[in-house]
Motif scaffolding. Sequence first.
Motif, PDB file in Angstrom:
ATOM      1  N   GLY A   1       0.819  -1.212   0.000  1.00 38.40           N
ATOM      2  CA  GLY A   1       0.000   0.000   0.000  1.00 38.40           C
ATOM      3  C   GLY A   1       0.845   1.249   0.000  1.00 38.40           C
ATOM      4  N   VAL A   2       1.796   1.275  -0.900  1.00 40.35           N
ATOM      5  CA  VAL A   2       2.859   2.273  -0.895  1.00 40.35           C
ATOM      6  C   VAL A   2       3.108   2.691  -2.337  1.00 40.35           C
ATOM      7  CG1 VAL A   2       5.348   1.895  -1.009  1.00 40.35           C
ATOM      8  CG2 VAL A   2       4.203   1.903   1.199  1.00 40.35           C
ATOM      9  N   GLY A   3       3.548   3.912  -2.576  1.00 40.24           N
ATOM     10  CA  GLY A   3       3.927   4.325  -3.919  1.00 40.24           C
ATOM     11  C   GLY A   3       5.260   3.707  -4.325  1.00 40.24           C
ATOM     12  N   LYS A   4       5.407   3.422  -5.609  1.00 36.13           N
ATOM     13  CA  LYS A   4       6.674   2.827  -6.058  1.00 36.13           C
ATOM     14  C   LYS A   4       7.857   3.699  -5.690  1.00 36.13           C
ATOM     15  CE  LYS A   4       5.794   1.921 -10.525  1.00 36.13           C
ATOM     16  NZ  LYS A   4       6.264   1.496 -11.864  1.00 36.13           N
ATOM     17  N   GLN A   5       7.656   5.006  -5.799  1.00 38.94           N
ATOM     18  CA  GLN A   5       8.752   5.942  -5.550  1.00 38.94           C
ATOM     19  C   GLN A   5       9.295   5.803  -4.125  1.00 38.94           C
ATOM     20  OE1 GLN A   5       9.668   7.279  -8.152  1.00 38.94           O
ATOM     21  NE2 GLN A   5      11.196   8.725  -7.555  1.00 38.94           N
ATOM     22  N   THR A   6       8.435   5.432  -3.216  1.00 35.46           N
ATOM     23  CA  THR A   6       8.885   5.271  -1.833  1.00 35.46           C
ATOM     24  C   THR A   6       9.878   4.114  -1.731  1.00 35.46           C
ATOM     25  OG1 THR A   6       6.815   6.169  -1.023  1.00 35.46           O
ATOM     26  CG2 THR A   6       8.106   4.900   0.529  1.00 35.46           C
ATOM     27  N   ILE A   7       9.715   3.124  -2.571  1.00 39.03           N
ATOM     28  CA  ILE A   7      10.712   2.048  -2.599  1.00 39.03           C
ATOM     29  C   ILE A   7      11.978   2.547  -3.277  1.00 39.03           C
ATOM     30  CG2 ILE A   7      11.191  -0.283  -3.385  1.00 39.03           C
ATOM     31  CD1 ILE A   7       8.251  -0.909  -3.183  1.00 39.03           C
ATOM     32  N   TYR A   8      11.824   3.137  -4.428  1.00 40.08           N
ATOM     33  CA  TYR A   8      13.009   3.606  -5.159  1.00 40.08           C
ATOM     34  C   TYR A   8      13.779   4.663  -4.364  1.00 40.08           C
ATOM     35  CZ  TYR A   8      11.680   1.091  -9.372  1.00 40.08           C
ATOM     36  OH  TYR A   8      11.378   0.119 -10.278  1.00 40.08           O
ATOM     37  N   ARG A   9      13.074   5.375  -3.492  1.00 40.09           N
ATOM     38  CA  ARG A   9      13.756   6.407  -2.720  1.00 40.09           C
ATOM     39  C   ARG A   9      14.762   5.803  -1.757  1.00 40.09           C
ATOM     40  NH1 ARG A   9      10.113  10.541  -2.557  1.00 40.09           N
ATOM     41  NH2 ARG A   9       8.682   9.125  -1.529  1.00 40.09           N
ATOM     42  N   TRP A  10      14.465   4.617  -1.258  1.00 36.06           N
ATOM     43  CA  TRP A  10      15.286   4.088  -0.156  1.00 36.06           C
ATOM     44  C   TRP A  10      16.095   2.868  -0.518  1.00 36.06           C
ATOM     45  CZ3 TRP A  10      15.673   7.760   3.150  1.00 36.06           C
ATOM     46  CH2 TRP A  10      14.587   8.603   3.405  1.00 36.06           C
ATOM     47  N   TRP A  11      15.755   2.204  -1.611  1.00 35.97           N
ATOM     48  CA  TRP A  11      16.518   1.020  -2.013  1.00 35.97           C
ATOM     49  C   TRP A  11      16.872   1.118  -3.487  1.00 35.97           C
ATOM     50  CZ3 TRP A  11      12.219   0.378   1.244  1.00 35.97           C
ATOM     51  CH2 TRP A  11      12.463  -0.203   2.495  1.00 35.97           C
ATOM     52  N   PRO A  12      18.033   0.628  -3.858  1.00 35.19           N
ATOM     53  CA  PRO A  12      18.448   0.738  -5.258  1.00 35.19           C
ATOM     54  C   PRO A  12      17.841  -0.320  -6.167  1.00 35.19           C
ATOM     55  CG  PRO A  12      20.203  -0.264  -3.963  1.00 35.19           C
ATOM     56  CD  PRO A  12      19.102   0.110  -2.982  1.00 35.19           C
ATOM     57  N   SER A  13      17.304  -1.395  -5.619  1.00 37.19           N
ATOM     58  CA  SER A  13      16.788  -2.482  -6.457  1.00 37.19           C
ATOM     59  C   SER A  13      15.884  -3.363  -5.614  1.00 37.19           C
ATOM     60  CB  SER A  13      17.940  -3.333  -6.992  1.00 37.19           C
ATOM     61  OG  SER A  13      18.602  -3.981  -5.914  1.00 37.19           O
ATOM     62  N   LYS A  14      15.140  -4.185  -6.263  1.00 35.80           N
ATOM     63  CA  LYS A  14      14.262  -5.082  -5.519  1.00 35.80           C
ATOM     64  C   LYS A  14      15.088  -6.041  -4.671  1.00 35.80           C
ATOM     65  CE  LYS A  14      13.705  -9.341  -8.038  1.00 35.80           C
ATOM     66  NZ  LYS A  14      13.174 -10.047  -9.182  1.00 35.80           N
ATOM     67  N   ALA A  15      16.272  -6.398  -5.162  1.00 32.25           N
ATOM     68  CA  ALA A  15      17.100  -7.334  -4.406  1.00 32.25           C
ATOM     69  C   ALA A  15      17.560  -6.707  -3.096  1.00 32.25           C
ATOM     70  CB  ALA A  15      18.303  -7.759  -5.241  1.00 32.25           C
ATOM     71  N   ALA A  16      17.812  -5.400  -3.106  1.00 31.47           N
ATOM     72  CA  ALA A  16      18.224  -4.734  -1.875  1.00 31.47           C
ATOM     73  C   ALA A  16      17.097  -4.763  -0.847  1.00 31.47           C
ATOM     74  CB  ALA A  16      18.640  -3.297  -2.175  1.00 31.47           C
ATOM     75  N   VAL A  17      15.858  -4.616  -1.319  1.00 33.86           N
ATOM     76  CA  VAL A  17      14.719  -4.736  -0.407  1.00 33.86           C
ATOM     77  C   VAL A  17      14.689  -6.133   0.193  1.00 33.86           C
ATOM     78  CG1 VAL A  17      12.223  -4.584  -0.197  1.00 33.86           C
ATOM     79  CG2 VAL A  17      13.409  -3.099  -1.811  1.00 33.86           C
ATOM     80  N   LEU A  18      14.809  -7.114  -0.672  1.00 35.71           N
ATOM     81  CA  LEU A  18      14.728  -8.495  -0.196  1.00 35.71           C
ATOM     82  C   LEU A  18      15.871  -8.812   0.761  1.00 35.71           C
ATOM     83  CD1 LEU A  18      13.663 -10.216  -3.522  1.00 35.71           C
ATOM     84  CD2 LEU A  18      12.335 -10.061  -1.422  1.00 35.71           C
ATOM     85  N   LEU A  19      17.032  -8.239   0.518  1.00 37.03           N
ATOM     86  CA  LEU A  19      18.160  -8.452   1.422  1.00 37.03           C
ATOM     87  C   LEU A  19      17.827  -7.920   2.813  1.00 37.03           C
ATOM     88  CD1 LEU A  19      21.022  -9.216   2.117  1.00 37.03           C
ATOM     89  CD2 LEU A  19      21.814  -7.113   1.048  1.00 37.03           C
ATOM     90  N   ASP A  20      17.248  -6.734   2.873  1.00 33.43           N
ATOM     91  CA  ASP A  20      16.838  -6.190   4.169  1.00 33.43           C
ATOM     92  C   ASP A  20      15.786  -7.081   4.828  1.00 33.43           C
ATOM     93  OD1 ASP A  20      18.597  -4.138   3.973  1.00 33.43           O
ATOM     94  OD2 ASP A  20      17.114  -2.530   4.009  1.00 33.43           O
ATOM     95  N   ALA A  21      14.851  -7.548   4.003  1.00 33.69           N
ATOM     96  CA  ALA A  21      13.815  -8.420   4.554  1.00 33.69           C
ATOM     97  C   ALA A  21      14.446  -9.692   5.109  1.00 33.69           C
ATOM     98  CB  ALA A  21      12.794  -8.755   3.467  1.00 33.69           C
ATOM     99  N   LEU A  22      15.394 -10.234   4.371  1.00 31.41           N
ATOM    100  CA  LEU A  22      16.062 -11.456   4.809  1.00 31.41           C
ATOM    101  C   LEU A  22      16.825 -11.223   6.109  1.00 31.41           C
ATOM    102  CD1 LEU A  22      16.973 -14.368   4.277  1.00 31.41           C
ATOM    103  CD2 LEU A  22      18.853 -13.457   2.933  1.00 31.41           C
ATOM    104  N   LYS A  23      17.550 -10.111   6.172  1.00 34.08           N
ATOM    105  CA  LYS A  23      18.313  -9.826   7.388  1.00 34.08           C
ATOM    106  C   LYS A  23      17.404  -9.762   8.600  1.00 34.08           C
ATOM    107  CE  LYS A  23      20.696  -6.279   5.709  1.00 34.08           C
ATOM    108  NZ  LYS A  23      21.705  -5.214   5.497  1.00 34.08           N
ATOM    109  N   ALA A  24      16.269  -9.087   8.430  1.00 40.44           N
ATOM    110  CA  ALA A  24      15.332  -8.976   9.542  1.00 40.44           C
ATOM    111  C   ALA A  24      14.831 -10.349   9.967  1.00 40.44           C
ATOM    112  CB  ALA A  24      14.163  -8.073   9.135  1.00 40.44           C
ATOM    113  N   ALA A  25      14.598 -11.231   8.984  1.00 44.44           N
ATOM    114  CA  ALA A  25      14.019 -12.536   9.300  1.00 44.44           C
ATOM    115  C   ALA A  25      15.044 -13.488   9.908  1.00 44.44           C
ATOM    116  CB  ALA A  25      13.409 -13.147   8.032  1.00 44.44           C
ATOM    117  N   VAL A  26      16.296 -13.406   9.466  1.00 49.60           N
ATOM    118  CA  VAL A  26      17.304 -14.339   9.971  1.00 49.60           C
ATOM    119  C   VAL A  26      17.660 -14.012  11.410  1.00 49.60           C
ATOM    120  CG1 VAL A  26      19.692 -15.117   9.743  1.00 49.60           C
ATOM    121  CG2 VAL A  26      18.259 -14.857   7.714  1.00 49.60           C
TER     122      VAL A  26
END
Lengths: 190, 190, 190, 190
Positions: free
Chosen positions: C42-67
């Motif tokens: 429920g977020v604008g795409k730009q909000t993702i692009y503003r803080w992460w350089p790629s979808k993989a960077a998002v997933l990396l953060d998600a993974l770090k939080a989960a591990v």
Amino acid sequence: MSPNPTRRSLQSQQAILSAAYDLARELGTAKVTIEGIAARAGVGKQTIYRWWPSKAAVLLDALKAAVGGSIDLTDTGDVAADLRAQMTAVAGLFGTDLGRLYAGLIAEAQSDPDLARSVKETLLAPRVAAVADRLRKGAAEGEIRPDLNVTAAVELLYGALYYRFLLQSGPLDADYVDATLDLALTGLRA
Amino acid sequence: MSPNPTRRSLQSQQAILSAAYDLARELGTAKVTIEGIAARAGVGKQTIYRWWPSKAAVLLDALKAAVGGSIDLTDTGDVAADLRAQMTAVAGLFGTDLGRLYAGLIAEAQSDPDLARSVKETLLAPRVAAVADRLRKGAAEGEIRPDLNVTAAVELLYGALYYRFLLQSGPLDADYVDATLDLALTGLRA
Amino acid sequence: MSPNPTRRSLQSQQAILSAAYDLARELGTAKVTIEGIAARAGVGKQTIYRWWPSKAAVLLDALKAAVGGSIDLTDTGDVAADLRAQMTAVAGLFGTDLGRLYAGLIAEAQSDPDLARSVKETLLAPRVAAVADRLRKGAAEGEIRPDLNVTAAVELLYGALYYRFLLQSGPLDADYVDATLDLALTGLRA
Amino acid sequence: MSPNPTRRSLQSQQAILSAAYDLARELGTAKVTIEGIAARAGVGKQTIYRWWPSKAAVLLDALKAAVGGSIDLTDTGDVAADLRAQMTAVAGLFGTDLGRLYAGLIAEAQSDPDLARSVKETLLAPRVAAVADRLRKGAAEGEIRPDLNVTAAVELLYGALYYRFLLQSGPLDADYVDATLDLALTGLRA
DNA sequence: CGGTAAGCGAGACGGTACGTCCCGTCTTCCT
DNA sequence: AGGAAGACGGGACGTACCGTCTCGCTTACCG
């Protein structure tokens, strides 16, 4: 590089024009989007971009298809009556959805020179030429002054119509056409 | 709820109008954005949204400031000469950057009724009224036919100018003004 | 130019990471899209692009939080046992959804040097350093040969795990960890 | 239904493999597209889709053709020397364009089970089998411990190589191969 | 040995996602 | 309270490729 027109899908083309026209009526020209047309027509966006340079070009084609010959000039032998008939038809058209669409295209054309050229060449020029020819014939027959600057005359007559149309300064009805024609034919001078 | 005008920052207001005008000249009206104006003016976007309803409203204010009284009608006693002078001034203005800006606003107004009203009331109406008054005075003095439909006459004269202006059908110069005036004054009829 | 982190919306950030993680589990890393994450969060795409350089960077953060700290090394005094415990935990993790996510990130990193660096620095390096330290302590205590090339030793042990993990050459279970550890500790030589 | 291989155009096939390989070298595996290959090879897209299930499958064929027998194991009678020679050759290959291509395929295989199977069966399995055979022969000859878990041993040796290769944790050179082999042969234990 | 069906180059098509721009609203911190 | 700054949810842009499809054409097989 540029696409091969013989392989163009007629079905898609028609779906696009019809979707564009419907959307323009529903939302107004300015709120039409390429994405909206594509979705409504069940077509990929690229299929639009392949054949038209802009949404306005699509709408122009849609407008041309819808106008057809409905405002062609007819020649009854009486110049004033012919002009009155045609100008009244044009004024009537300006008041319809097609008129709003046309106004939207003229608006877009203010910042899109390619579109401006297209509008002039395909919509305006033939009709202007028809009126100019009629005036020249009237001059040959003695109804119209023989030294007439035909171009200026056409723009005098239709300029008044377009003024009301685009600046919305008042009703665009048969009375206004009559008043304009009367003035233009006889002049302002006492 | 609505802001208190007495606390409005004059400095910001002027920076906004000037940035808007410069951007319109550089990019064309259609490519001007609120964000661009705010950035150029060194102003927050909210400051624009607080005082104007749309980018076109900003540009309209910028245009009004720039036009000033440069195309006011003067009264020399000779109606034809007065009209010729004013119409030539208008035609000249139409050919400048201000003209492009004005055309852009008229374009926007096709899909923005509030803007359309503003343009008519603040730009068009006073000048139309001045010409109408001049024609009425001419009628009283016998230069102009006494039964004149003044509104139709004004729109006949200026319609031709706006036609050339908005449809770009040819050069908008003194010759064209002369041809138009000549026709309108004397009429098309043989 | 670059955004101000103090104004970052914590709520959006968490919604993004959680949406990304869920989508990765449901569709697999490769089928996750930025648009999908934005829509789910429920977020604008730009909000993702503003803080992460790629979808993989998002997933990396998600993974770090989960591990989190689930595979940290513990020190019981018995090097072999400590390694067995940690490698078994890692092997277990590799078999879960988090493992699939991690494999997807390593895959992306093959063509994204920035991501490769991030993965190495934030995921790999701390754990490699912990194992290396444990080996050095073991050498100091006489359990491990004192001339050990620690880096090569770590990569020998974990290389076997990553080989099975990424090349899917067979089950990644406790038996495999035992076989690997047994071999590495005692050597292949007769 | 499925195409008739006897009618397959050898010329197109080779043009496709060669275009695919060149593009992978120029752009990296991830940026290669089917459209790009088809255009470069002067071939219709359908011709690719007819014979390969994905772009990765094309690249796999291209890789197989390029690798050939360059990293085959040779048998000199000295197991350690044979392993060192082959592992050094593999490490060298991993550092070339072919290595980047191979890494790209392993990456794709993380989300493409069919590709994963193909890679394992056609690239990995024969070489793994050769090393396993050599180890078994060494065991029979008394150089290698007779109770060796051959599979674990192969993965121990090559796991270290693939770890460096895919996680880019350091230089993949002869020294690293030596360190790995030394450790694996003699063990970590004091 | 001439017809026909396959492979082929070409590329249009309906779609999905990309990364960017700008909208109009909002929140924060400063003056 | 007004203003500078800019993050936010959102919508559309024009582009790149996807995998499917439909064209003519050439080419090899087969009746």
